[in-house]
Design a protein around this motif. Structure first.
Motif, PDB file in Angstrom:
ATOM      1  N   ALA A  67      12.361  40.372   0.847  1.00  0.00           N
ATOM      2  CA  ALA A  67      12.242  41.271   2.003  1.00  0.00           C
ATOM      3  C   ALA A  67      13.612  41.457   2.630  1.00  0.00           C
ATOM      4  O   ALA A  67      14.142  40.533   3.250  1.00  0.00           O
ATOM      5  CB  ALA A  67      11.263  40.707   3.023  1.00  0.00           C
ATOM      6  N   ARG A  68      14.162  42.636   2.453  1.00  0.00           N
ATOM      7  CA  ARG A  68      15.515  42.927   2.964  1.00  0.00           C
ATOM      8  C   ARG A  68      15.498  43.879   4.152  1.00  0.00           C
ATOM      9  O   ARG A  68      16.551  44.243   4.667  1.00  0.00           O
ATOM     10  CB  ARG A  68      16.384  43.515   1.843  1.00  0.00           C
ATOM     11  N   ASN A  69      14.326  44.321   4.546  1.00  0.00           N
ATOM     12  CA  ASN A  69      14.246  45.185   5.727  1.00  0.00           C
ATOM     13  C   ASN A  69      12.963  44.884   6.482  1.00  0.00           C
ATOM     14  O   ASN A  69      11.993  44.359   5.923  1.00  0.00           O
ATOM     15  CB  ASN A  69      14.321  46.672   5.338  1.00  0.00           C
ATOM     16  N   VAL A  70      12.983  45.177   7.776  1.00  0.00           N
ATOM     17  CA  VAL A  70      11.845  44.929   8.662  1.00  0.00           C
ATOM     18  C   VAL A  70      11.611  46.172   9.498  1.00  0.00           C
ATOM     19  O   VAL A  70      12.564  46.765  10.025  1.00  0.00           O
ATOM     20  CB  VAL A  70      12.099  43.723   9.595  1.00  0.00           C
ATOM     21  N   LEU A  71      10.358  46.555   9.639  1.00  0.00           N
ATOM     22  CA  LEU A  71       9.999  47.723  10.439  1.00  0.00           C
ATOM     23  C   LEU A  71       9.117  47.296  11.600  1.00  0.00           C
ATOM     24  O   LEU A  71       8.146  46.558  11.404  1.00  0.00           O
ATOM     25  CB  LEU A  71       9.243  48.733   9.571  1.00  0.00           C
ATOM     26  N   PHE A  72       9.438  47.752  12.800  1.00  0.00           N
ATOM     27  CA  PHE A  72       8.572  47.587  13.962  1.00  0.00           C
ATOM     28  C   PHE A  72       7.917  48.939  14.230  1.00  0.00           C
ATOM     29  O   PHE A  72       8.620  49.955  14.352  1.00  0.00           O
ATOM     30  CB  PHE A  72       9.354  47.168  15.199  1.00  0.00           C
ATOM     31  N   ALA A  73       6.590  48.968  14.335  1.00  0.00           N
ATOM     32  CA  ALA A  73       5.889  50.237  14.529  1.00  0.00           C
ATOM     33  C   ALA A  73       4.648  50.011  15.366  1.00  0.00           C
ATOM     34  O   ALA A  73       4.210  48.875  15.598  1.00  0.00           O
ATOM     35  CB  ALA A  73       5.504  50.845  13.177  1.00  0.00           C
ATOM     36  N   THR A  74       4.053  51.112  15.827  1.00  0.00           N
ATOM     37  CA  THR A  74       2.758  51.074  16.481  1.00  0.00           C
ATOM     38  C   THR A  74       1.947  52.267  16.012  1.00  0.00           C
ATOM     39  O   THR A  74       2.489  53.358  15.808  1.00  0.00           O
ATOM     40  CB  THR A  74       2.880  51.078  18.011  1.00  0.00           C
TER      41      THR A  74
END
Length: 250
Positions: free
Chosen positions: A137-144
């Motif tokens: 896992a090289r990226n992280v997304l914060f969403a709603t």
């Protein structure tokens, strides 16, 4: 009219001792504090000298409209010299901070933002699983996925499906709709995920499951705020939970 100054302070994910040192010092010096629903009483004990104003907003519950909060913040700055707007998590992430800052700008009131620990980081710490992992896992997304009244839906599905790790805020009450949207968007039914309730607090709880099982969470009566973490970094935790599925881990 002479105005005071406003500090938008991140209260962090819940635990009173996770506020920053700067945030705590400003609370201790505040004349007035407008605080969110998720702010713990223990944190308000840092500012016994201040006038406290509850402006909390909770999903699916009757609460004060944002425009009235904006006005109360401006009014407080005209009455007090040191005003704190205490917001859960980090003020600049899903906290309507921009609307409040715009109101302060229009009123010509000085302000400063003090960051806080957002729920995604506290949930990751509680689980003991990094949001990122070398080679996985090289990226992280914060969403709603939540859409406010009068707002247009956002295209949150495609970035969540594409992310190595995704953190979905305010999504557990819409678990069935979230699962259906992600499955339709191409995310595999066996994708592992965690639900963390009351991150950072002693009563924190965790559930590990697959995306296919997520709709079960829609009927849960959770007492505290919950966050959804999705991605292959949770595969090992899911394997451990398979012997006793849907069991909460205290």
């Amino acid at each position: 009219m002479t105005s005071g100054k406003v500090w938008l302070i991140g209260a962090g994910p819940g635990a009173a001792d996770l506020i920053t040192v700067r945030g705590m010092r400003l609370l201790q010096a505040a004349d007035c504090v407008l605080y969110d629903a998720l702010v713990q009483p223990e944190m308000l004990a840092y500012c016994p000298q201040a006038t406290l104003i509850d402006v909390g907003k909770r999903c699916d519950q009757a609460s004060m409209q944002q425009k009235f909060i904006n006005k109360m913040l401006v009014d407080a700055a005209h009455k007090y010299q040191r005003v704190v707007r205490l917001k859960g998590g980090d003020p600049m992430l899903f906290g309507r901070a921009q609307e409040e800052l715009h109101a302060l700008d229009e009123a010509g009131i000085a302000y400063e933002v003090v960051p806080g620990i957002t729920a995604a980081l506290a949930a990751s710490a509680d689980a003991g699983i990094s949001l990122t992992s070398r080679g996985l896992a090289r990226n992280v997304l914060f969403a709603t996925a939540r859409v406010g009244h009068g707002e247009d839906p956002s295209d949150w599905v495609r970035p969540v499906v594409a992310a190595d790790t995704a953190v979905l805020y305010m999504g557990v009450k819409q678990a069935a709709e979230v699962a259906a949207a992600l499955l339709a968007g191409g995310l595999r039914a066996d994708t592992p995920l965690l639900i963390i309730e009351n991150a950072s607090l002693p009563q924190s709880r965790e559930w590990a499951m697959t995306l296919a099982e997520l709709p079960l969470a829609a009927s849960w009566q959770l007492a505290g705020p919950a966050i959804l973490l999705i991605g292959e970094v949770y595969r090992a935790r899911l394997a451990l939970a398979e012997a006793a599925p849907m069991q909460a881990r205290a």
